[in-house]
Design a protein around this motif. Structure first.
Motif, PDB file in Angstrom:
ATOM      1  N   ASP A 106       0.433   0.586  -4.168  1.00 40.29           N
ATOM      2  CA  ASP A 106      -0.731   1.096  -4.634  1.00 40.29           C
ATOM      3  C   ASP A 106      -2.312   0.344  -3.925  1.00 40.29           C
ATOM      4  O   ASP A 106      -1.333  -1.125  -3.698  1.00 40.29           O
ATOM      5  N   ILE A 107      -3.196   0.606  -3.494  1.00 36.52           N
ATOM      6  CA  ILE A 107      -3.660  -0.205  -2.261  1.00 36.52           C
ATOM      7  C   ILE A 107      -3.942  -0.608  -3.739  1.00 36.52           C
ATOM      8  O   ILE A 107      -4.626  -2.143  -2.691  1.00 36.52           O
ATOM      9  N   LYS A 108      -4.554  -0.695  -3.951  1.00 31.15           N
ATOM     10  CA  LYS A 108      -5.340  -1.739  -5.674  1.00 31.15           C
ATOM     11  C   LYS A 108      -4.676  -2.830  -5.499  1.00 31.15           C
ATOM     12  O   LYS A 108      -4.991  -4.203  -5.648  1.00 31.15           O
ATOM     13  N   TRP A 109      -3.381  -2.855  -5.852  1.00 32.49           N
ATOM     14  CA  TRP A 109      -1.901  -4.040  -5.987  1.00 32.49           C
ATOM     15  C   TRP A 109      -1.679  -4.742  -4.667  1.00 32.49           C
ATOM     16  O   TRP A 109      -1.193  -5.918  -4.953  1.00 32.49           O
TER      17      TRP A 109
ATOM     18  N   ALA B 146      -7.327  -7.786 -10.476  1.00 34.32           N
ATOM     19  CA  ALA B 146      -6.402  -6.287 -10.438  1.00 34.32           C
ATOM     20  C   ALA B 146      -6.585  -6.228 -11.829  1.00 34.32           C
ATOM     21  O   ALA B 146      -6.484  -4.580 -12.362  1.00 34.32           O
TER      22      ALA B 146
ATOM     23  N   VAL C  64       0.348  -1.160  -0.397  1.00 34.74           N
ATOM     24  CA  VAL C  64      -0.243   0.242  -0.331  1.00 34.74           C
ATOM     25  C   VAL C  64       1.175   1.424  -0.168  1.00 34.74           C
ATOM     26  O   VAL C  64       0.583   2.135  -0.798  1.00 34.74           O
TER      27      VAL C  64
ATOM     28  N   LYS D   3      -3.594   6.431   5.070  1.00 38.25           N
ATOM     29  CA  LYS D   3      -2.710   7.175   3.635  1.00 38.25           C
ATOM     30  C   LYS D   3      -3.523   8.535   4.153  1.00 38.25           C
ATOM     31  O   LYS D   3      -3.600   9.514   3.880  1.00 38.25           O
TER      32      LYS D   3
ATOM     33  N   GLU E 165      -8.620   6.957  -4.684  1.00 34.23           N
ATOM     34  CA  GLU E 165      -8.276   5.184  -4.115  1.00 34.23           C
ATOM     35  C   GLU E 165      -8.966   4.646  -4.294  1.00 34.23           C
ATOM     36  O   GLU E 165     -10.603   5.180  -3.601  1.00 34.23           O
ATOM     37  N   GLY E 166      -9.737   3.211  -4.381  1.00 30.80           N
ATOM     38  CA  GLY E 166     -10.708   2.488  -4.914  1.00 30.80           C
ATOM     39  C   GLY E 166     -10.508   1.109  -3.547  1.00 30.80           C
ATOM     40  O   GLY E 166      -8.933   0.601  -4.010  1.00 30.80           O
ATOM     41  N   VAL E 167     -11.075   0.829  -3.169  1.00 28.85           N
ATOM     42  CA  VAL E 167     -10.776  -0.158  -1.614  1.00 28.85           C
ATOM     43  C   VAL E 167     -12.433  -1.230  -2.266  1.00 28.85           C
ATOM     44  O   VAL E 167     -13.408  -0.542  -1.857  1.00 28.85           O
TER      45      VAL E 167
ATOM     46  N   ALA F 245      -5.135   0.188   6.213  1.00 26.73           N
ATOM     47  CA  ALA F 245      -4.192   0.972   5.184  1.00 26.73           C
ATOM     48  C   ALA F 245      -4.352   1.993   4.454  1.00 26.73           C
ATOM     49  O   ALA F 245      -3.768   3.181   4.381  1.00 26.73           O
ATOM     50  N   ILE F 246      -5.222   2.443   4.535  1.00 26.12           N
ATOM     51  CA  ILE F 246      -6.700   2.880   3.427  1.00 26.12           C
ATOM     52  C   ILE F 246      -6.444   4.351   4.309  1.00 26.12           C
ATOM     53  O   ILE F 246      -6.385   5.917   3.787  1.00 26.12           O
TER      54      ILE F 246
ATOM     55  N   ALA G 258     -10.005  -3.600 -11.386  1.00 20.74           N
ATOM     56  CA  ALA G 258      -9.422  -2.719 -11.617  1.00 20.74           C
ATOM     57  C   ALA G 258      -8.999  -1.458 -12.208  1.00 20.74           C
ATOM     58  O   ALA G 258      -7.391  -1.802 -12.239  1.00 20.74           O
TER      59      ALA G 258
END
Lengths: 310, 425
Positions: A278-281, B21, A274, B259, B244-246, B255-256, B24
């Motif tokens: 990137d958080i997507k990964w 992934a 993260v 950030k 961001e996309g979660v 985590a997000i 996304a």
């Protein structure tokens, strides 16, 4: 990125990793004695969370408010015991109902796998039906975000300390059981060579059953901690279950210390991803690491079987 | 041999993760630079402004009653939405309102027919949509549908409804693209996310002294759609947006949240549903985030407060929905709802009630037997004064007019702060 952020994400990684490690131990213990991936273990985790929730709600009510820290910690321990017991009972029943009959009849490996998946679906939907499908939350009897350590900008809050501390304590306890006790000796013997162990007087059925119970205790306690940290729902087990399985494979499945290492590493890698990428990964990185490790060390990081190293 | 098995077993989740992934789409991230301002507004400090509820007195003034030739016939109105799964609360809010509307219509003894009700559970997911829609379409007695509730499920279900020529009036599917997909029989009684997004962006911009906002979506049809609109609008207003996309269903938001907390932004907008928003709120509190936090209509539910507990305090919500508990127009509806279900009406209950009554009003204008085709045609011209607004459809199926409300959490309760129009004055 700065040092402060790096430390914060490392703490997050250790928290998540400790939970992965606790669940991964359940996979690895069972694999050690049965060479079976117990895919229903994610549901043991989920049942542990519900057990903790039911216990806590019965003791202090669903709408309990903040208590003094000392008192809250006692309830926390009690809740964890509830979770562990629920997890252990689920795992014990699982072994009795889903695996033992197959083992008695010498069913092929594939039948165990299907039985595991079936049991997983069954437990998940049973929980959804009995406990409701809305996510449920623990009463706010403890201030989870209360900082415990704070040095400059670095802080560690209560729930993180609780999770890491109790996970480490349980892992040390497990390590001792497996290394020092007669039960541990039995587990190691069955893992090494079940038939010879039987000849030497080890009761295989009982050892296997107890191995499930130990895995269930750890998984159930992890479920409780995860539920405290986030929420409790009937489908909460799936993702942590898959991740923990990956962690067990990463560390070397069948290897207890491997599962601990794998879990912590996976949690750390996910959170560092993260920060650095990137958080997507997040999910992708975890499995890329897994594949890379398996390419160079096909039997995982620590690689050995339960029987040989404990 | 075992190693090969392990490698294969490990491949399964890898492929899954990779395909995720692949789905996304990498979003644009306008990274914030420059000095970090420390001053920002909190949600609690935003004062409520008395909202002037739109619409005239809400009594049923449906189109003049048509032919009574169909006396004694029974027709069914279906509801489709999430009745199980993480986000079932919104579905239950609507489902109850549909039942109430039908019950009241039957009891009024003014109908030339008797109404029945069925529901179909789509779990609010795109893959749950088609089976639920199929179940409805296969029931020959169903003449119109209230729903689907969620945008993703709607997109997946509408082709089936279009093909069957059955009208569906959604109380809550707000994705902007839904009315431009060529669906022939899709209507909705709420304005699309374009309207909500534009108003939310203006509102956020007003409370952003340092012109930096964090935007997080849940990667669903609804969440991403709404966030896209807000991002575009905010950029137009000269605000730096970090995005961001979660994925929806994530449990660990730490985590997000970390950030967001270390990005020192003025405000955060979360575009997703309440189950996730509640966990996100808790994680944000743990991470020490103290500035303005706002979410959309998907999170505007009391379940958010239940889940987030004190971490939800001060959160704001933009919503194209009226609140039956505070709107004097809806008092009798709220009372009847509470009497029947023993809970207060929730988010989108009034809209579902309006959608159902609009369909009933349309059915009343039909002469002869009520058919799916006749209802769909009648809906194009109907004008029905409902609880939340006067329902009248544009040719696209979009409702005429748009009012966006802002709600907030104060003292553990969800309260109406006012319309964006009034708050931005």
């Amino acid at each position: 990125m700065n040092l402060n952020e790096f430390v914060q994400f490392t703490i997050l990684g250790l928290t998540r990793g400790s939970l992965y490690a606790l669940i991964a131990l359940g996979y690895t213990l069972v694999y050690g004695v049965l060479q079976l991936i117990n895919f229903a273990h994610s549901e043991v985790f989920m049942m542990g969370a519900f057990g903790g929730l039911i216990g806590i709600q019965a003791l202090i009510g669903a709408n309990a408010t903040l208590m003094p820290v000392g008192q809250a910690l006692i309830y926390l321990v009690v809740g964890m015991v509830f979770g562990a017991v629920f997890g252990a009972v689920t795992a014990w029943v699982l072994e009795r109902v889903a695996y033992r009959p197959l083992r008695r009849r010498g069913a092929p490996r594939l039948a165990f796998l299907i039985s595991a998946i079936g049991a997983s679906f069954f437990l998940q939907n049973l929980a959804g039906k009995e406990f409701g499908r809305l996510p449920q939350y623990f009463p706010a009897f403890i201030d989870k975000s209360q900082p415990v350590f704070q040095i400059g900008n670095q802080r560690m809050n209560l729930i993180q300390v609780i999770i890491i501390f109790s996970a480490v304590a349980m892992m040390i306890g497990l390590d001792l059981i497996v290394r020092k006790t007669k039960l541990g000796q039995g587990i190691r013997a069955v893992a090494q060579d079940a038939q010879t162990a039987a000849l030497m007087g080890v009761d295989i059925d009982r050892t296997i059953s107890r191995t499930f119970v130990i895995g269930g205790l750890l998984g159930g306690a992890a479920g409780f901690l995860f539920g405290m940290f986030a929420n409790v729902s009937f489908n909460m087990g799936f993702l942590p279950g898959v991740k923990a399985f990956a962690a067990a494979v990463l560390g070397g499945i069948g290897n207890i210390r491997g599962a601990m290492l794998g879990g912590l590493l996976l949690g750390l890698v996910e959170n560092w991803a993260v920060l650095f990428i990137d958080i997507k990964w997040t999910d992708v990185i975890a499995f890329v690491v897994l594949v890379l490790v398996l390419m160079f060390r096909p039997s995982g990081l620590l690689g050995e079987r339960l029987g040989r190293a404990a | 041999m075992r190693h090969r098995f392990l490698a294969t077993a490990a491949l399964v989740p890898v492929l899954g993760a990779l395909s995720l992934a692949g789905c996304a789409k990498s979003s644009t991230t306008n990274t914030a630079t420059g000095t970090n301002g420390t001053s920002c507004v909190t949600g609690a400090s935003i004062k409520a402004v008395a909202a002037a509820p739109g619409g005239a007195a809400a009594t049923t003034t449906a189109g003049s009653g048509g032919g009574g030739a169909a006396t004694g016939k029974t027709y069914t109105i279906a509801y489709q939405g999430p009745l199980s799964g993480d986000n079932q609360q919104l579905g239950i809010n609507e489902d109850n309102a549909v039942q109430l509307a039908i019950e009241q219509a039957n009891a009024s003894a003014q109908l030339p027919f008797t109404l029945k009700y069925v529901n179909a559970d789509d779990q609010g997911t795109p893959d749950g949509g088609p089976p639920a829609a199929r179940k409805i379409v296969d029931n020959n007695n169903v003449v119109a549908v209230v729903g689907p509730a969620f945008s993703g499920a709607t997109k997946a279900s509408e082709p089936i409804f279009s093909q069957a020529g059955i009208a569906s009036v959604s109380p809550s599917a707000t994705n902007p693209t839904l009315t431009s997909q060529g669906f022939k029989t899709f209507f909705r009684v709420v304005p699309p996310d374009d309207a909500q997004g534009a108003e939310a962006a203006k509102f956020l911009a007003k409370y952003s002294p340092n012109k930096k906002i964090y935007l997080v979506d849940d990667t669903t049809e609804y969440g991403k759609g709404l966030a896209d609109v807000i991002e575009k609008q905010l950029s137009g207003l000269g605000i730096t947006v970090q995005r961001e996309g979660v994925a929806q269903g994530t449990k660990d938001y730490s985590a997000i949240a970390q950030k967001v907390a270390s990005a020192s932004v003025d405000a955060l907008y979360y575009s997703g549903y309440y189950a996730d928003a509640a966990l996100f709120a808790q994680a944000l509190k743990s991470a020490g985030y103290k500035c303005l936090a706002m979410s959309g209509d998907g999170s505007n539910d009391d379940q958010f407060v239940t889940g987030a507990k004190d971490a939800g305090e001060g959160w704001l919500f933009s919503c194209p929905c009226g609140d039956a508990r505070v709107d004097p127009n809806a008092a009798s509806f709220a009372q009847a709802y509470k009497a029947k279900f023993n809970v207060d009406p929730g988010t989108y209950s009034p809209e579902a009630y309006d959608a159902t009554n609009t369909i009933i009003a349309a059915m009343k204008t039909v002469s002869g037997d009520v058919t799916r085709e006749k209802v769909a045609t009648a809906l194009r011209t109907i004008e029905y004064v409902g609880l939340t607004k006067t329902v009248k459809f544009q040719p696209s199926g979009e409702v005429v007019g748009s009012t966006i409300f802002v709600y907030g959490v104060a003292g553990g309760k969800r309260v109406l702060k006012g319309t964006t129009e009034a708050l931005l004055k």
